[in-house]
Design a protein around this motif. Structure first.
Motif, short mmCIF file in Angstrom:
data_model
loop_
_atom_site.label_atom_id
_atom_site.label_comp_id
_atom_site.label_asym_id
_atom_site.label_seq_id
_atom_site.Cartn_x
_atom_site.Cartn_y
_atom_site.Cartn_z
N TYR A 1 8.41 14.10 4.86
CA TYR A 1 9.76 13.68 5.19
C TYR A 1 10.65 14.90 5.43
CZ TYR A 1 8.36 8.98 3.83
OH TYR A 1 7.73 7.76 3.77
N ASP A 2 11.83 14.64 5.94
CA ASP A 2 12.74 15.73 6.28
C ASP A 2 13.11 16.59 5.08
OD1 ASP A 2 12.74 14.95 8.91
OD2 ASP A 2 14.59 13.77 8.76
N ASP A 3 13.05 16.02 3.88
CA ASP A 3 13.39 16.79 2.68
C ASP A 3 12.21 17.60 2.15
OD1 ASP A 3 11.80 14.80 1.64
OD2 ASP A 3 13.26 14.07 0.18
N GLY A 4 11.10 17.61 2.90
CA GLY A 4 9.95 18.41 2.51
C GLY A 4 9.00 17.73 1.55
N THR A 5 9.21 16.46 1.26
CA THR A 5 8.36 15.74 0.32
C THR A 5 7.32 14.90 1.05
OG1 THR A 5 9.85 13.84 0.20
CG2 THR A 5 10.20 15.62 -1.38
N PHE A 6 6.28 14.54 0.31
CA PHE A 6 5.25 13.65 0.85
C PHE A 6 5.44 12.23 0.33
CE2 PHE A 6 1.08 11.61 0.92
CZ PHE A 6 0.65 11.90 2.20
N LYS A 7 5.88 12.09 -0.93
CA LYS A 7 6.14 10.80 -1.57
C LYS A 7 4.86 9.96 -1.63
CE LYS A 7 10.95 10.77 0.07
NZ LYS A 7 11.42 11.62 -1.02
N ILE A 8 3.98 10.36 -2.54
CA ILE A 8 2.68 9.68 -2.64
C ILE A 8 2.80 8.21 -3.02
CG2 ILE A 8 1.33 11.75 -3.17
CD1 ILE A 8 1.57 11.04 -6.12
N ASP A 9 3.81 7.85 -3.80
CA ASP A 9 3.91 6.48 -4.29
C ASP A 9 4.79 5.58 -3.43
OD1 ASP A 9 2.27 6.95 -6.52
OD2 ASP A 9 3.95 7.76 -7.67
N ILE B 1 0.84 -1.19 0.00
CA ILE B 1 0.00 0.00 0.00
C ILE B 1 0.87 1.25 0.00
CG2 ILE B 1 -0.21 0.22 2.52
CD1 ILE B 1 -3.23 0.88 2.00
N THR B 2 0.43 2.28 -0.68
CA THR B 2 1.19 3.52 -0.77
C THR B 2 0.67 4.55 0.23
OG1 THR B 2 -0.26 4.54 -2.42
CG2 THR B 2 1.53 3.12 -3.24
N ARG B 3 1.46 5.57 0.44
CA ARG B 3 1.06 6.64 1.34
C ARG B 3 -0.16 7.39 0.82
NH1 ARG B 3 4.66 8.80 4.92
NH2 ARG B 3 4.45 10.93 4.14
N LEU B 4 -0.28 7.49 -0.50
CA LEU B 4 -1.47 8.13 -1.05
C LEU B 4 -2.71 7.31 -0.76
CD1 LEU B 4 -2.99 10.18 -2.77
CD2 LEU B 4 -2.32 8.87 -4.81
N GLU B 5 -2.63 6.00 -0.94
CA GLU B 5 -3.78 5.14 -0.67
C GLU B 5 -4.19 5.23 0.80
OE1 GLU B 5 -3.64 1.36 -3.55
OE2 GLU B 5 -1.78 1.66 -2.44
N ILE B 6 -3.20 5.23 1.68
CA ILE B 6 -3.50 5.35 3.11
C ILE B 6 -4.17 6.69 3.39
CG2 ILE B 6 -2.47 5.56 5.40
CD1 ILE B 6 -0.42 3.47 4.59
N ASN C 1 6.89 19.88 -1.03
CA ASN C 1 7.46 20.42 -2.26
C ASN C 1 7.32 19.48 -3.45
OD1 ASN C 1 9.55 18.52 -1.86
ND2 ASN C 1 10.80 20.02 -0.75
N ASP C 2 6.66 18.35 -3.27
CA ASP C 2 6.36 17.48 -4.42
C ASP C 2 4.86 17.48 -4.74
OD1 ASP C 2 5.68 16.13 -2.11
OD2 ASP C 2 6.51 14.20 -2.72
N GLN C 3 4.17 18.58 -4.40
CA GLN C 3 2.73 18.67 -4.68
C GLN C 3 2.45 18.57 -6.17
OE1 GLN C 3 0.62 21.88 -2.77
NE2 GLN C 3 -1.24 21.56 -3.96
N ASP C 4 3.41 18.98 -7.01
CA ASP C 4 3.21 18.90 -8.45
C ASP C 4 2.98 17.47 -8.93
OD1 ASP C 4 3.49 21.59 -8.63
OD2 ASP C 4 5.49 21.58 -9.49
N GLU C 5 3.40 16.49 -8.14
CA GLU C 5 3.23 15.09 -8.51
C GLU C 5 1.86 14.55 -8.09
OE1 GLU C 5 6.50 12.85 -6.99
OE2 GLU C 5 7.99 14.31 -7.64
N MET C 6 1.10 15.36 -7.39
CA MET C 6 -0.21 14.92 -6.88
C MET C 6 -1.31 15.32 -7.84
SD MET C 6 0.23 16.23 -2.95
CE MET C 6 1.70 15.85 -1.99
N LYS C 7 -2.27 14.44 -8.05
CA LYS C 7 -3.46 14.80 -8.80
C LYS C 7 -4.29 15.78 -7.98
CE LYS C 7 -4.00 10.44 -11.33
NZ LYS C 7 -4.90 9.28 -11.56
N LEU C 8 -4.90 16.74 -8.65
CA LEU C 8 -5.70 17.72 -7.93
C LEU C 8 -6.82 17.07 -7.12
CD1 LEU C 8 -6.01 20.54 -10.62
CD2 LEU C 8 -4.60 20.55 -8.57
N SER C 9 -7.40 16.01 -7.68
CA SER C 9 -8.50 15.34 -6.99
C SER C 9 -8.04 14.60 -5.74
CB SER C 9 -9.20 14.37 -7.94
OG SER C 9 -8.28 13.42 -8.45
N ASP C 10 -6.73 14.33 -5.63
CA ASP C 10 -6.20 13.62 -4.46
C ASP C 10 -5.80 14.57 -3.34
OD1 ASP C 10 -6.49 11.19 -5.75
OD2 ASP C 10 -4.41 11.12 -6.45
#
Length: 449
Positions: A187-195, A124-129, A162-171
């Motif tokens: 994460y410490d680098d400011g990312t969410f890492k959806i996948d 399972i991914t962080r986006l799914e959770i 800072n990785d919001q550009d990788e997210m779908k607007l609907s998500d």
């Protein structure tokens, strides 16, 4: 009564539904591999509460991953969601089938998000959770439900990653709720890492925070203000932009643009001349025929202007041929009716050589169909006027003034020929065939009004 801590050894243990001895003595937790781990206190708390357990060898394996089925089982138990009709073919007979079905029935898992099956044993991914816990909170708390609806109604959301550009607007609304409830941070680098796959430690912490969040009292106005962002249509997907554009404004503007007709009559009058070719006699009303022509030209534009050089081939070629049946001259080369597949081969080569990747949609309306004569002695032209929206993500030679990965619009007159009697070709054709288009206005960057 809804259960609050029923994870037990059901999921985060060696065997599902089996009792596994944890590294705990007299309520004291002492896993070999948890000391110094960032999630140590949360893991120990959940173990002490009987919520999770470790492995028989005295380890918790915090960096191990967790599957969709495992996380679904935990969340379903926390929500008391169980049973229902089978939601996915690939979960039938699976040990977590009833839990997955229960979450589908509750709207926590949305079937359309898994068109090829749930694949329950996939990590399972962080986006799914994020989606599952956000929907779960909204299901179990009216306050969090209001927050989720509020986020979904915002024109734009700004999440602190800072990785919001990788997210779908609907998500983004789900991620915003998971973050605002303190269930999932970055994460410490400011990312969410959806996948990224969630670890056992992360899942344990998220579930602990999920339980905590249910008793919180979020202030809707404060969260909406905190997460409100500026709308950026350049980040829209094609479907999102198509839903966002003001089609009525486009149609009104297009109707007022001049037409090239030797008598200088308006588009509206020439539209009537097309719909009522013998005058306003109901017996000569060609609305149905013109509607079919409009739909055919929308279909042609959708094929002709949506390109991907990496995959263009026989399927695209066959779709294109549907709108071609009359001999044509292209770049000085004449193609007879039966040679038209060779013309489409030329188009295919140009797409590949130009490395085109572009997406487009066409806005028009029946009222924008008309016929015109450029001179007194020229033949009638049949036209569907519309606005083309397009974004190029790859091309070797961009149109002037256009940048990659940005949405543009331009107005065009799409010409067609009636093919009601059908030219003799060996493939099926539309009732109306394409005759190219004329650009009325140049590309203009799409912006928020």
């Amino acid at each position: 009564m809804k259960r609050t801590l029923i994870i037990g050894t059901l999921i985060l243990s060696l065997g599902f539904g089996q009792s596994v001895s944890a590294a705990a003595t007299n309520g004291k937790v002492d896993f070999k591999d948890v000391g110094g781990h960032w999630a140590k206190s949360n893991i120990e708390y959940m173990v002490e509460q009987g919520a999770v357990d470790g492995y028989p060898d005295g380890t918790f394996r915090p960096e191990g991953t967790i599957t969709r089925a495992e996380f679904s089982k935990v969340l379903a138990d926390l929500m008391d969601a169980d049973g229902g009709s089978n939601a996915f073919a690939d979960t039938k007979g699976h040990w977590a089938e009833s839990k997955v079905n229960g979450l589908v029935n509750e709207g926590i898992i949305v079937k359309s998000e898994y068109p090829n099956g749930f694949a329950p044993d996939t990590k399972i991914t962080r986006l799914e959770i994020s989606k599952m816990v956000a929907r779960g909170l909204a299901q179990e708390s009216l306050l969090w439900k209001a927050v989720l609806l509020g986020f979904q109604q915002l024109p734009a959301i700004n999440v602190p990653f800072n990785d919001q550009d990788e997210m779908k607007l609907s998500d983004v609304p789900y991620i915003a709720l998971a973050n605002s409830s303190d269930i999932i941070n970055g994460y410490d680098d400011g990312t969410f890492k959806i996948d990224r796959s969630a670890t056992r430690a992360e899942a344990t912490v998220m579930l602990k925070r999920y339980l905590d969040a249910k008793s919180k009292k979020p202030v809707l106005s404060e969260l909406l203000e905190k997460f409100k962002g500026e709308q950026d249509v350049q980040k829209f997907s094609k479907s999102q932009l198509e839903a966002w554009v003001d089609k009525d404004a486009d149609i009104k503007r297009l109707a007022n643009l001049p037409i090239n007709h030797y008598t200088g009559t308006s588009l509206a009058k020439n539209h009537d001349a097309l719909i009522y070719p013998m005058g306003h006699d109901s017996s000569t009303n060609d609305t149905e025929l013109v509607t079919q022509a409009m739909n055919d030209m929308i279909g042609w534009m959708n094929v002709y202007e949506n390109l991907d050089y990496r995959t263009v081939g026989d399927s695209w070629k066959n779709k294109m041929l549907r709108y071609y049946s009359q001999s044509s001259t292209y770049h000085g080369v004449h193609y007879s009716n039966e040679d038209l597949p060779k013309l489409i081969d030329v188009y295919v080569k140009e797409v590949k050589d130009g490395k085109y990747i572009q997406e487009s949609f066409f806005v028009t309306d029946l009222s924008l169909a008309f016929k015109q004569k450029r001179t007194e002695y020229s033949n009638n032209e049949f036209v569907i006027r519309g606005t083309q929206y397009v974004r190029f993500t790859s091309v070797t030679d961009l149109p002037e003034g256009v940048e990659l990965n940005k949405w543009y619009k331009r107005d065009v007159d799409v010409k067609y020929m009636q093919n009601l009697w059908g030219d003799k070709v060996s493939w099926d054709t539309a009732d109306n065939i394409a005759a190219g288009y004329t650009v009325i206005t140049p590309y203009k960057l799409v912006t928020v009004k």
